[in-house]
Design a protein around this motif. Sequence first.
Motif, PDB file in Angstrom:
ATOM      1  N   SER A 142       0.842  -1.202   0.000  1.00 49.49           N
ATOM      2  CA  SER A 142       0.000   0.000   0.000  1.00 49.49           C
ATOM      3  C   SER A 142       0.875   1.250   0.000  1.00 49.49           C
ATOM      4  O   SER A 142       1.796   1.351   0.824  1.00 49.49           O
ATOM      5  CB  SER A 142      -0.909   0.016   1.230  1.00 49.49           C
ATOM      6  N   PRO A 143       0.606   2.198  -0.880  1.00 55.79           N
ATOM      7  CA  PRO A 143       1.395   3.436  -0.882  1.00 55.79           C
ATOM      8  C   PRO A 143       1.103   4.312   0.332  1.00 55.79           C
ATOM      9  O   PRO A 143       1.942   5.121   0.731  1.00 55.79           O
ATOM     10  CB  PRO A 143       0.982   4.124  -2.179  1.00 55.79           C
ATOM     11  N   SER A 144      -0.101   4.153   0.927  1.00 50.18           N
ATOM     12  CA  SER A 144      -0.440   4.986   2.078  1.00 50.18           C
ATOM     13  C   SER A 144      -1.646   4.409   2.806  1.00 50.18           C
ATOM     14  O   SER A 144      -2.364   3.550   2.283  1.00 50.18           O
ATOM     15  CB  SER A 144      -0.747   6.431   1.647  1.00 50.18           C
ATOM     16  N   SER A 145      -1.860   4.887   4.011  1.00 48.06           N
ATOM     17  CA  SER A 145      -3.077   4.593   4.769  1.00 48.06           C
ATOM     18  C   SER A 145      -3.379   5.809   5.630  1.00 48.06           C
ATOM     19  O   SER A 145      -2.493   6.621   5.923  1.00 48.06           O
ATOM     20  CB  SER A 145      -2.901   3.345   5.644  1.00 48.06           C
ATOM     21  N   GLU A 146      -4.626   5.957   6.027  1.00 54.03           N
ATOM     22  CA  GLU A 146      -5.003   7.102   6.851  1.00 54.03           C
ATOM     23  C   GLU A 146      -6.174   6.759   7.753  1.00 54.03           C
ATOM     24  O   GLU A 146      -6.911   5.796   7.509  1.00 54.03           O
ATOM     25  CB  GLU A 146      -5.346   8.318   5.992  1.00 54.03           C
ATOM     26  N   GLY A 147      -6.340   7.554   8.786  1.00 51.34           N
ATOM     27  CA  GLY A 147      -7.428   7.374   9.737  1.00 51.34           C
ATOM     28  C   GLY A 147      -7.129   8.196  10.973  1.00 51.34           C
ATOM     29  O   GLY A 147      -6.310   9.133  10.932  1.00 51.34           O
ATOM     30  N   PHE A 148      -7.757   7.853  12.077  1.00 52.81           N
ATOM     31  CA  PHE A 148      -7.598   8.631  13.304  1.00 52.81           C
ATOM     32  C   PHE A 148      -6.846   7.830  14.356  1.00 52.81           C
ATOM     33  O   PHE A 148      -6.901   6.600  14.374  1.00 52.81           O
ATOM     34  CB  PHE A 148      -8.966   9.090  13.814  1.00 52.81           C
ATOM     35  N   PHE A 183     -13.689  19.790  21.482  1.00 50.82           N
ATOM     36  CA  PHE A 183     -13.235  18.425  21.232  1.00 50.82           C
ATOM     37  C   PHE A 183     -11.927  18.495  20.446  1.00 50.82           C
ATOM     38  O   PHE A 183     -11.803  19.284  19.503  1.00 50.82           O
ATOM     39  CB  PHE A 183     -14.254  17.628  20.413  1.00 50.82           C
ATOM     40  N   TYR A 184     -10.995  17.634  20.816  1.00 45.70           N
ATOM     41  CA  TYR A 184      -9.722  17.575  20.099  1.00 45.70           C
ATOM     42  C   TYR A 184      -9.465  16.151  19.638  1.00 45.70           C
ATOM     43  O   TYR A 184      -9.634  15.196  20.398  1.00 45.70           O
ATOM     44  CB  TYR A 184      -8.574  18.040  20.995  1.00 45.70           C
ATOM     45  N   LEU A 185      -9.080  15.998  18.378  1.00 44.16           N
ATOM     46  CA  LEU A 185      -8.800  14.682  17.816  1.00 44.16           C
ATOM     47  C   LEU A 185      -7.625  14.796  16.860  1.00 44.16           C
ATOM     48  O   LEU A 185      -7.212  15.897  16.495  1.00 44.16           O
ATOM     49  CB  LEU A 185     -10.045  14.135  17.112  1.00 44.16           C
ATOM     50  N   VAL A 186      -7.083  13.655  16.458  1.00 42.55           N
ATOM     51  CA  VAL A 186      -5.880  13.651  15.621  1.00 42.55           C
ATOM     52  C   VAL A 186      -6.057  12.699  14.444  1.00 42.55           C
ATOM     53  O   VAL A 186      -6.432  11.534  14.622  1.00 42.55           O
ATOM     54  CB  VAL A 186      -4.634  13.252  16.445  1.00 42.55           C
ATOM     55  N   HIS A 187      -5.782  13.215  13.258  1.00 48.24           N
ATOM     56  CA  HIS A 187      -5.782  12.416  12.026  1.00 48.24           C
ATOM     57  C   HIS A 187      -4.337  12.045  11.702  1.00 48.24           C
ATOM     58  O   HIS A 187      -3.418  12.829  11.904  1.00 48.24           O
ATOM     59  CB  HIS A 187      -6.373  13.234  10.871  1.00 48.24           C
ATOM     60  N   GLN A 188      -4.153  10.820  11.208  1.00 44.75           N
ATOM     61  CA  GLN A 188      -2.810  10.378  10.834  1.00 44.75           C
ATOM     62  C   GLN A 188      -2.812   9.785   9.428  1.00 44.75           C
ATOM     63  O   GLN A 188      -3.720   9.053   9.052  1.00 44.75           O
ATOM     64  CB  GLN A 188      -2.299   9.318  11.814  1.00 44.75           C
TER      65      GLN A 188
END
Length: 304
Positions: free
Chosen positions: A38-44, A62-67
């Motif tokens: 896989s060239p990439s993946s994303e989510g929280f 609210f605070y959250l983080v995407h990666q």
Amino acid sequence: MWIKNLTVFLGSETFDWSAAELEERLDAHRCPPCGRQSPSSEGFVPPLKNDERMVVAAGSYFYLVHQEITRLLPGPVVKEELDARVEEIREREGRPVGRKERSELKDQITFELLPQAFTRSRRTGVLIDPQRRRVMVDCGSESRSEQVVSALRKALDSLPVTRPTAPSATTAAFAGWLRDPRGLPDGFTLGDRCEFKNGDGASVRITALDLGRDEILAHLEELAAVKVNLAWKDEIEFDLQQDFAIKRLKPLDLIQENLDGINAEDALDEMMARLELQGGTLRTLLDALFEYFEVKAESGPGAD
């Protein structure tokens, strides 16, 4: 922690999710490991290490983080291997390699090399202010911010937000402030940085100078002011762009004293205190700016 950049999105509907609902939604959209092919993946991901909660609730925020995890496969590496294989075919078979075959060889090389590539992780914070229906992405890139909001929209099934718009041109206001800082909204003062551009892409950046000097104001005859450095009271300094993106957020004396005075028992308590402090400042700052420019959220494709 300190939010350094802001790309703000405005909601056209009420944000009525609870912290528990957000937690459940984001937990179902965690960032998976990046597979070998896989060239990439994303989510929280959880905002804090060694803490599994996906959402930090700080006061009314609210605070959250995407990666995003990306495999780094430099183009020159692929090209070098491709050139070598093309040359080998020419020497072995005595024939040229056509465009289609080169493309197929490139895909094959990428497939072979991808599992060996290093990975890079990019984490992007998101501060949500439900009271003002604002989603604030800690990122200076418009495309990256849109990517993060798109991932959040997918996790929530629907997120009716768009970038802010104003009925009057921000560049005209910036020019007016440079010519006469007394025209700034209450609580704002002009700093020592700005940027000018024209339609052909020419630009001039001014740093660490008195922006009222004649030689600087002369640029307004041919260029538009697209970014200005401002301070909000004694609390925060930032660069405001013509599209309402905010960059280089820096705490000033009043906020810094409060940050230094935080006496938290653990990392979570400290993050909550910092988020609530900065969130409150950003709320009042954006309230004043958006009231001045009569900003609103527009309905459009991004609001679905």
